[in-house]
Design a protein around this motif. Structure first.
Motif, PDB file in Angstrom:
ATOM      1  N   ALA A   7       3.555   3.533   0.347  1.00 23.61           N
ATOM      2  CA  ALA A   7       2.989   4.610   1.160  1.00 23.61           C
ATOM      3  C   ALA A   7       1.474   4.506   1.275  1.00 23.61           C
ATOM      4  N   ALA A   8       0.820   3.930   0.273  1.00 22.40           N
ATOM      5  CA  ALA A   8      -0.645   3.818   0.293  1.00 22.40           C
ATOM      6  C   ALA A   8      -1.147   2.949   1.447  1.00 22.40           C
ATOM      7  N   HIS A   9      -0.291   2.121   2.009  1.00 18.03           N
ATOM      8  CA  HIS A   9      -0.675   1.267   3.136  1.00 18.03           C
ATOM      9  C   HIS A   9      -0.570   1.991   4.486  1.00 18.03           C
ATOM     10  N   THR A  10      -0.005   3.193   4.486  1.00 20.59           N
ATOM     11  CA  THR A  10       0.214   3.921   5.734  1.00 20.59           C
ATOM     12  C   THR A  10      -1.100   4.133   6.479  1.00 20.59           C
ATOM     13  N   GLY A  11      -1.078   3.829   7.768  1.00 26.99           N
ATOM     14  CA  GLY A  11      -2.247   4.028   8.615  1.00 26.99           C
ATOM     15  C   GLY A  11      -3.222   2.864   8.618  1.00 26.99           C
ATOM     16  N   MET A  12      -3.002   1.886   7.772  1.00 25.31           N
ATOM     17  CA  MET A  12      -3.902   0.725   7.737  1.00 25.31           C
ATOM     18  C   MET A  12      -3.550  -0.193   8.902  1.00 25.31           C
ATOM     19  N   THR A  13      -4.545  -0.578   9.644  1.00 25.23           N
ATOM     20  CA  THR A  13      -4.298  -1.415  10.824  1.00 25.23           C
ATOM     21  C   THR A  13      -4.691  -2.875  10.596  1.00 25.23           C
ATOM     22  N   GLU A  14      -5.606  -3.136   9.708  1.00 26.77           N
ATOM     23  CA  GLU A  14      -6.086  -4.503   9.467  1.00 26.77           C
ATOM     24  C   GLU A  14      -5.366  -5.109   8.271  1.00 26.77           C
ATOM     25  N   LEU A  15      -4.113  -5.480   8.471  1.00 34.23           N
ATOM     26  CA  LEU A  15      -3.325  -6.104   7.415  1.00 34.23           C
ATOM     27  C   LEU A  15      -2.887  -7.490   7.864  1.00 34.23           C
ATOM     28  N   PRO A  16      -2.829  -8.451   6.935  1.00 38.44           N
ATOM     29  CA  PRO A  16      -2.288  -9.764   7.312  1.00 38.44           C
ATOM     30  C   PRO A  16      -0.850  -9.605   7.825  1.00 38.44           C
ATOM     31  N   PRO A  17      -0.442 -10.413   8.792  1.00 37.40           N
ATOM     32  CA  PRO A  17       0.905 -10.286   9.364  1.00 37.40           C
ATOM     33  C   PRO A  17       2.026 -10.330   8.327  1.00 37.40           C
ATOM     34  N   GLY A  40      -3.562  -5.502  -3.523  1.00 38.96           N
ATOM     35  CA  GLY A  40      -3.205  -6.609  -2.640  1.00 38.96           C
ATOM     36  C   GLY A  40      -4.413  -7.441  -2.255  1.00 38.96           C
ATOM     37  N   ARG A  41      -5.520  -6.775  -1.934  1.00 37.87           N
ATOM     38  CA  ARG A  41      -6.740  -7.519  -1.588  1.00 37.87           C
ATOM     39  C   ARG A  41      -7.219  -8.356  -2.772  1.00 37.87           C
ATOM     40  N   LEU A  42      -7.104  -7.785  -3.993  1.00 35.53           N
ATOM     41  CA  LEU A  42      -7.475  -8.533  -5.194  1.00 35.53           C
ATOM     42  C   LEU A  42      -6.555  -9.751  -5.365  1.00 35.53           C
TER      43      LEU A  42
END
Length: 139
Positions: A7-17, A40-42
């Motif tokens: 759920a923490a990823h909700t609304g994020m638009t700049e994610l790797p495919p 994930g970025r880490l």
């Protein structure tokens, strides 16, 4: 795994495919325990420093694995283990991987300080062969 990581990823638009696809699978299967975006970025940054292979345990539905893959250099091999057979099958079906090999044997015990120590303690050659001298284990 992180509570509400999916759920923490909700609304994020700049994610790797690959991460976007893995999140779609996690939501479809109602799996809330993916890594959080900052984790994930880490993972992605850490993967960028690997030169041979990367191992992950607790694949879930592949969000952390997708972050690792997105950051890994060309030629780096990634290995992942999921102990829940239903979850592993769901991930394989979502990714179009077909049948996955199932391996029984020695895995690190929960609470082990590092996978390499668990492998040495349990004399597990199947696992030890995946570690590199001078490699890094994180948890």
């Amino acid at each position: 795994m992180t509570t509400n990581g999916t759920a923490a990823h909700t609304g994020m638009t700049e994610l790797p495919p690959l991460v976007r696809d893995a999140l779609t699978a996690a939501r479809l299967h109602r799996f809330p325990y993916s890594c959080r975006p900052e984790q994930g970025r880490l993972l992605s940054v850490l993967a960028g420093g690997a030169r041979g292979r990367i191992g992950e345990t607790g694949t879930g539905l592949g969000v952390g694995l997708a972050w690792l893959t997105s950051g890994a250099a060309p030629g780096v091999r990634l290995y992942s283990v999921e102990r829940d057979p239903e979850r592993a099958r769901a991930l394989a079906a979502e990714r179009g991987w077909g049948r996955l090999p199932a391996h029984a044997g020695c895995l690190p015990q929960s609470g082990s300080p590092a996978p390499t120590r668990a492998a040495e303690r349990h004399d597990c050659p199947q696992q030890r062969r995946h570690y590199a001298v001078g490699g890094t284990a994180t948890s």
